[in-house]
Design an enzyme around this catalytic site. Structure first.
Site, PDB file in Angstrom:
ATOM      1  N   HIS A  72       0.922  -1.039   0.039  1.00  0.00           N
ATOM      2  CA  HIS A  72      -0.092   0.008   0.030  1.00  0.00           C
ATOM      3  C   HIS A  72       0.841   1.356   0.030  1.00  0.00           C
ATOM      4  O   HIS A  72       1.740   1.281   0.732  1.00  0.00           O
ATOM      5  CB  HIS A  72      -1.069   0.146   1.277  1.00  0.00           C
ATOM      6  N   TYR A 208      -9.201   5.827   7.463  1.00  0.00           N
ATOM      7  CA  TYR A 208      -9.217   6.262   8.845  1.00  0.00           C
ATOM      8  C   TYR A 208     -10.239   7.420   8.901  1.00  0.00           C
ATOM      9  O   TYR A 208     -10.126   8.474   8.254  1.00  0.00           O
ATOM     10  CB  TYR A 208      -7.912   6.698   9.274  1.00  0.00           C
ATOM     11  N   PRO A 300      -4.178   0.723  18.728  1.00  0.00           N
ATOM     12  CA  PRO A 300      -3.860   0.300  17.238  1.00  0.00           C
ATOM     13  C   PRO A 300      -4.033   1.421  16.236  1.00  0.00           C
ATOM     14  O   PRO A 300      -3.835   1.047  15.171  1.00  0.00           O
ATOM     15  CB  PRO A 300      -4.929  -1.084  17.259  1.00  0.00           C
ATOM     16  N   LYS A 304       0.943   0.288  14.921  1.00  0.00           N
ATOM     17  CA  LYS A 304       2.549   0.044  15.382  1.00  0.00           C
ATOM     18  C   LYS A 304       2.839  -1.226  16.093  1.00  0.00           C
ATOM     19  O   LYS A 304       3.992  -1.403  16.456  1.00  0.00           O
ATOM     20  CB  LYS A 304       2.885   1.344  16.121  1.00  0.00           C
ATOM     21  N   TYR A 392       3.997   6.746  10.070  1.00  0.00           N
ATOM     22  CA  TYR A 392       3.142   5.647   9.730  1.00  0.00           C
ATOM     23  C   TYR A 392       3.864   4.402   9.123  1.00  0.00           C
ATOM     24  O   TYR A 392       3.783   3.179   9.455  1.00  0.00           O
ATOM     25  CB  TYR A 392       1.991   6.137   8.763  1.00  0.00           C
TER      26      TYR A 392
END
Ligand code: RFL
Ligand code: PHB
Length: 398
Positions: A72, A208, A300, A304, A392
C-alpha cells in the site's frame, strides 16, 4: 532442560527472535502456553512497516508475504464527508507499507521453526522467571496447557538458560521478574469493535475516518476479505451489536460527498479490543529481556504494535550475536535505551492518531474544533502530512 536463549511466548516477537537466532547459529527454546491452532487464528494486526517487511525477507520468512501481501502506497483520511489521500512514497522518499496479517506472519514463522529450528513447545506455560539477576536464569514451566485447561496435572519443569526473553505479551509472567521498574500508562474510555467480513474491501487503501458519531476504520485482509472497526464505549459486548447495526453505523461514519459506497457481506468474526498506552522501563533486568507487548502497548490507531515487537527483537538478536562473537555486553547493555527511544516515538504517534480521530465522551466543542483544525493542517501542509507519513511508514530500528 537447557538452552542458550529461553524465549517465553510464540507471538510475532518470540517467533521472529527464535528465527533470527537460529539463522545466526544460536540455539533457543520457545515456550507457548496456547495451542498452535489458537496462535495461528488470533486476529490482530494487519499492517507491516517497510522495515518489518525487509526484516522478514532477510530472515527467510518473506516468500509467501511477497506473493500474497498487498503493498500500500497510502492511506485515506476521511472527515467532514471529505476524503484526503496521504501519498507515502511521495512524502517519504519511496517508503510504503504492506497489508499482510499477523496471523499469516505467525503461520510462516511457525512452519519455518518446526521445519528447521530449536524446540517450539505449544501448550507449555511459563510460570515464573527466576534468578534473572544471575548468570544462570531459569524459567519454571508446565506442559499440558494453561492452568485450568487440563494443565493442573502436568508436572513442573525447569528450563535453564544463559538468557531469558519475555515475549509473552501484556498478560505474561516475565515482566513481574523485572524489579524496580517504572510504568507509564493511559487508558481510553473507548475500544474498537472489529469485524472480519467475506466481502471485497470497499476501497483499495485503508480509510481512517473521524466522524461526530465516532471513529471508523476500513481495512482488509485480502482482495476478498474486509476488516473493519468502529469506535465503541470501552465496556461494549460485541454480541450486543447485530450485523445490520454494524454495517449501518460503518456506512454513517464513512459517509462522503461523492458516490463512494460501502460493500456489505457476511460477518465471520466480531470482537471488542480495549485501547491502552503502556510502557515499562527498563526493558531488562540482568539476563532477562522484555520484548514486544510484554514491555509496551500502543492503541492500534497507529498500526505500530507488531512493528515495535519486530524492532525490539531485531535489536536484541543483534546484541546477542555480538555477545556470542566478541564476548562483549556492550549492545546488551544499551538494549533497553535503544528500544525505548523508538517505543516512545510510536507511543507519541499512536496517541496523536488516537486523539486526532476518536470522539471522547466528555469532549468539549472546543476540543472537537481543534481536532478538525489538526486534520485541516495535515491535509493542507506538506510538512504536517510528511510528519504523519514518516511515522506511519516507520521509525528506523536501532
Ligand atoms: P503477543 O502477540 O501477545 O504474543 C505473546 C504470546 O505469549 C504467549 N504467552 C505465554 N506463553 C507461555 N507462558 C506464558 N506464561 C505466557 N503468557 C503469554 C501468548 O499466548 C502469546 O502467544 O505479543 P508480541 O509477540 O509482543 O506481539 C505483539 C503484537 O501481537 C501486538 O502488538 C499487535 O497485535 C498490535 N496490533 C497491531 N500492531 C501493528 O503493528 N499493526 C496493526 O495494524 C495492529 N493492529 C493490534 C492491531 C492489536 C489488536 N489487538 C487485538 C490488541 C489490531 C488489534 C485489534
Ligand atoms: C487491521 O487491519 O487490523 C488494522 C489496520 C490498521 C490499524 C489497525 C488495525 O491502524
Amino acid at each position: 532442560m537447557r538452552t542458550t536463549v529461553g524465549i517465553i511466548g510464540a507471538g510475532p516477537a518470540g517467533l521472529l527472535l527464535a528465527r533470527l537466532l537460529h539463522n545466526a547459529g544460536i540455539d533457543s527454546v520457545v515456550l507457548e502456553s496456547r495451542d498452535r491452532a489458537y496462535v495461528e487464528r488470533r486476529q490482530r494486526a494487519g499492517i507491516l512497516e517497510q522495515g518489518t517487511v525487509d526484516v522478514l525477507r532477510a530472515a527467510g520468512a518473506g516468500e509467501r508475504m511477497d506473493r500474497e501481501g498487498l503493498r500500500h502506497d497510502g492511506i485515506e483520511l476521511r472527515f467532514s464527508r471529505r476524503r484526503h489521500r496521504v501519498d507515502f512514497p511521495a512524502l517519504t522518499g519511496g517508503r510504503s507499507v504492506m497489508v499482510y496479517a499477523q496471523t499469516e506472519v505467525c503461520k510462516d514463522l511457525i512452519a519455518l521453526q518446526l521445519e528447521s529450528g530449536g524446540p517450539l513447545l505449544f501448550e507449555t506455560e511459563a510460570l515464573a522467571v527466576e534468578d534473572a539477576g544471575t548468570d544462570r536464569p531459569r524459567v519454571r514451566f508446565r506442559r499440558g496447557g494453561e492452568s485450568g485447561e487440563g494443565g493442573e496435572g502436568g508436572t513442573e519443569e525447569v528450563l535453564e538458560c544463559d538468557y531469558v526473553v519475555g515475549c509473552d505479551g501484556f498478560w505474561g509472567v516475565a515482566r513481574a521478574a523485572v524489579p524496580d521498574g517504572r510504568t507509564f500508562e493511559r487508558t481510553y474510555p473507548f475500544g474498537w469493535l472489529g469485524i472480519l467480513a467475506d466481502v471485497a474491501p470497499s476501497h483499495d487503501e485503508l480509510v481512517y475516518a473521524r466522524h461526530d458519531r465516532g471513529f471508523a476504520l476500513l481495512s482488509m485482509r485480502s482482495p476478498s476479505v474486509s476488516r473493519l472497526y468502529l469506535q465503541v464505549p470501552a465496556d461494549t459486548d460485541a454480541e450486543s451489536w447485530s450485523d445490520e447495526e454494524i454495517w449501518d453505523e460503518l456506512e454513517r461514519r464513512l459517509e462522503t460527498d461523492d458516490d463512494w459506497t460501502l460493500r456489505r457481506g457476511p460477518i465471520t468474526q466480531k470482537s471488542v479490543t480495549p485501547m491502552r498506552s503502556y510502557v515499562h522501563e527498563p526493558m531488562r533486568h540482568g539476563r532477562l529481556f522484555l520484548a514486544g507487548d510484554a514491555a509496551h502497548i500502543v492503541p492500534p490507531t497507529g498500526a505500530k504494535g507488531l512493528n515495535l515487537a519486530v524492532g525490539d527483537v531485531v535489536t536484541l538478536a543483534r546484541a546477542l550475536v555480538h555477545r556470542a562473537a566478541t564476548g562483549s555486553d556492550e549492545l546488551l547493555d544499551t538494549y533497553s535505551a535503544t528500544c525505548l527511544r523508538r517505543v516512545w516515538q510510536a507511543e507519541r504517534f499512536s496517541y496523536d492518531m488516537t486523539t486526532l480521530l476518536h470522539g471522547a465522551p466528555d469532549a468539549t466543542p472546543f476540543e472537537e474544533r481543534l481536532q478538525l483544525a489538526r486534520l485541516d493542517r495535515i491535509t493542507s501542509s506538506r510538512a504536517a502530512e510528511t510528519d504523519l507519513a514518516e511515522a506511519y511508514t516507520g521509525f528506523p530500528v536501532g
